[in-house]
Motif scaffolding. Structure first.
Motif, mmCIF file in Angstrom:
data_model
loop_
_atom_site.group_PDB
_atom_site.id
_atom_site.type_symbol
_atom_site.label_atom_id
_atom_site.label_comp_id
_atom_site.label_asym_id
_atom_site.label_seq_id
_atom_site.Cartn_x
_atom_site.Cartn_y
_atom_site.Cartn_z
ATOM 1 N N SER A 51 -8.473 1.037 3.364
ATOM 2 C CA SER A 51 -8.385 2.341 3.909
ATOM 3 C C SER A 51 -7.321 3.055 4.013
ATOM 4 C CB SER A 51 -9.012 1.958 5.510
ATOM 5 O OG SER A 51 -8.045 1.035 6.193
ATOM 6 N N TYR A 52 -5.995 2.443 3.637
ATOM 7 C CA TYR A 52 -4.941 3.369 3.630
ATOM 8 C C TYR A 52 -4.908 4.185 2.247
ATOM 9 C CZ TYR A 52 -0.430 5.007 4.679
ATOM 10 O OH TYR A 52 0.574 6.116 4.670
ATOM 11 N N PRO A 53 -4.909 3.412 1.198
ATOM 12 C CA PRO A 53 -4.975 4.341 0.016
ATOM 13 C C PRO A 53 -6.274 5.292 -0.101
ATOM 14 C CG PRO A 53 -5.153 1.975 -0.600
ATOM 15 C CD PRO A 53 -5.025 2.009 0.963
ATOM 16 N N ARG A 54 -7.328 4.950 0.341
ATOM 17 C CA ARG A 54 -8.413 5.802 0.259
ATOM 18 C C ARG A 54 -8.398 7.069 1.361
ATOM 19 N NH1 ARG A 54 -12.934 2.226 2.137
ATOM 20 N NH2 ARG A 54 -14.017 4.221 2.314
ATOM 21 N N TRP A 105 0.704 -1.005 -0.105
ATOM 22 C CA TRP A 105 -0.081 -0.104 0.083
ATOM 23 C C TRP A 105 0.958 1.270 0.106
ATOM 24 C CZ3 TRP A 105 -4.184 -1.069 4.181
ATOM 25 C CH2 TRP A 105 -5.220 -1.810 3.782
ATOM 26 N N ASP A 106 2.189 1.196 -0.143
ATOM 27 C CA ASP A 106 3.233 2.228 -0.092
ATOM 28 C C ASP A 106 2.942 3.012 1.079
ATOM 29 O OD1 ASP A 106 5.178 3.616 -1.066
ATOM 30 O OD2 ASP A 106 3.708 4.900 -2.489
ATOM 31 N N PHE A 141 -0.036 15.497 2.316
ATOM 32 C CA PHE A 141 0.231 14.267 2.373
ATOM 33 C C PHE A 141 0.993 13.765 1.068
ATOM 34 C CE2 PHE A 141 -2.310 14.865 6.060
ATOM 35 C CZ PHE A 141 -1.797 13.980 7.139
ATOM 36 N N ARG A 142 1.741 12.596 1.321
ATOM 37 C CA ARG A 142 2.577 12.098 0.229
ATOM 38 C C ARG A 142 1.513 11.298 -0.775
ATOM 39 N NH1 ARG A 142 5.740 7.068 -0.733
ATOM 40 N NH2 ARG A 142 4.791 6.341 0.971
#
Lengths: 261, 204
Positions: free
Chosen positions: A245-248, A42-43, A260-261
């Protein structure tokens, strides 16, 4: 310009990733190394692991994950650092400079000190002298008592009567590099971050602050980032139970013009 | 393929540098003894922590002399974070210290120059390419890398900086002069963009 970070916090109990609520209830989620590989894909900006095993034995207990059993925190760190190319922080149960060295030598970039720092504040300086301040994150669990955030140790059991802001300042002077604050009252409650305490903590120190505790939906990240100057937004449970949830979250934060990056 | 030596002088987490090279399939070895350096084609000088303590360790273990010898043979050297700072002539981190002197210039504190920004700088920052170097191959302008530092490098020659970054002030994110390379960030902790840098270094 520097970006703000979004950091998943993972709790390890006896070799398994668990979900935490009110610091007492723990629900098994899965295998540590598999979860790490998922987050790497998920980077993510960074990962924080807190080992909350009471009895120090590590056993996956289940063989349905098709990985070797891990019998020490050292082998867990080693395996995770082979599949993760982002900063890794490990905490939980660190009491001596040897505990610090052990984690860093096995692949941790930073360690967190919590109860260990309160019992022996010199440990902060010792760790900073050996590995640099940037490797020393002070983890602070607190409860609001009579409108004041008070530091608790020993898995949130013991009231130290210390004010969060005073302790933060003390840690900064002793050589800490980052401050991680976590609201015990909000752990696993999903009712949003404690904006007031977080703002006052950020104002009380020159060190970067990471805030945790209470994220219930992705909008909570936006609110925290908008209303405070935290360097990093952290959360645990939400990343386990909400699909992608993380990428979203990253998309939502950027849509709100947050850096944010 | 040429072999990279990762210098072990007893500070910080060099396992993560090794892990990323292993992941990329780049032959590498941890170098514990200074006299072993000469058997490698390239070296990486990692490092976190304080400049003074680090240079003392390099001196005591005999690395300072061996690294200078290695460089004089025109073999590539990559310094990472504190490892990059150590390549310079001198540092003003808690006093004044002599560095390896492979790049002309000095290491200075961010301190009040960055006003109210937190110190150390910890986190992901974007870079701007300002020069041309093989180490920047396939690295997009504006890529983000993971930085952790309170001091920054100021090369004497402006052209030594090939990518800059901004933390209240502009500073050198990547430097390159002849066979000497340095990144202020941690390529081994910067996901795919960082792995690109390591790959480029290995294929020099």
């Amino acid at each position: 310009m520097i970006k703000r970070r979004l950091i998943p916090v993972l709790y390890i109990k006896n070799g398994l990733i668990v979900r935490s609520e009110g610091f007492s209830y723990h629900h098994n989620i899965g295998n540590v190394v598999k979860e790490a590989a998922r987050y790497n894909s998920w980077d993510v900006d960074e990962l924080i692991y807190i080992d909350i095993s009471r009895e120090k034995h590590y056993d996956l207990r289940r063989d349905d994950y098709n990985v070797n059993a891990y019998n020490s925190i050292g082998s867990i760190i080693k395996e995770i650092s082979k599949v993760c190319f982002m900063p890794l922080t490990f905490g939980g149960g660190i009491r001596t400079i040897d505990d610090v060295s052990f984690r860093i030598q096995n692949g941790a970039d930073k360690i967190t000190l919590n109860t260990g720092a309160l019992e022996n504040p010199k440990l902060i300086t010792q760790a900073a002298e050996r590995y640099g301040s940037q490797a020393v994150v002070i983890s602070i669990d607190y409860k609001i008592i009579e409108n004041q955030p008070i530091v608790f140790t020993d898995f949130g059991q013991k009231n130290t009567s210390k004010s969060v802001y005073n302790w933060v300042k003390e840690c900064e002077n002793l050589g800490a590099g980052e401050i991680f604050i976590n609201s015990i009252d909000r752990d696993g409650k999903a009712n949003g971050y404690d904006i007031e305490t977080i703002n006052k903590t950020v104002a009380s120190t020159k060190l970067p602050t990471i805030a945790c505790g209470g994220a219930g939906n992705l909008e909570d990240f936006v609110e925290l980032a908008k209303q405070t100057n935290v360097s990093a937004v952290a959360a645990g449970n939400i990343f386990h139970f909400t699909e992608l949830s993380y990428p979203r979250s990253k998309i939502l934060l950027k849509k709100n013009n947050l850096n944010f990056r | 393929m040429s072999k990279i030596g990762v210098i072990n002088y007893g500070v910080g987490n060099l396992q993560s540098v090794k892990n990323s090279l292993d992941f990329l399939g780049i032959p590498n070895e941890i170098v514990d003894k200074s006299q072993e350096i000469s058997s490698f084609d390239k070296i990486i000088l990692p490092g976190v922590g304080a400049f003074g303590a680090a240079i003392k360790k390099l001196n005591d273990l005999g690395f300072t002399e061996e690294i200078r010898k290695f460089s004089s043979q025109n073999k590539p050297i990559l310094g990472i974070c504190l490892g990059m700072q150590l390549l310079f002539d001198e540092s003003y981190e808690h006093g004044h210290h002599q560095g390896l002197g492979l790049i002309k210039g000095r290491v200075l504190p961010f301190n009040e120059k960055i006003k109210n920004l937190p110190l150390p700088q910890i986190g992901w920052n974007n870079i701007t390419k300002v020069g041309v170097s093989p180490i920047l191959k396939n690295v997009e302008d504006n890529s983000c890398f993971y930085f952790v530092h309170s001091f920054y490098c100021e090369p004497e020659k402006k052209t030594a900086t090939i990518a800059s970054s901004d933390y209240g002030i502009k500073f050198a994110a990547i430097i390159n002069e002849n066979n000497i390379f340095g990144c202020q960030f941690h390529p081994e902790k910067s996901q795919s963009a960082g792995l690109h840098i390591l790959k480029n270094f290995s294929s020099l």
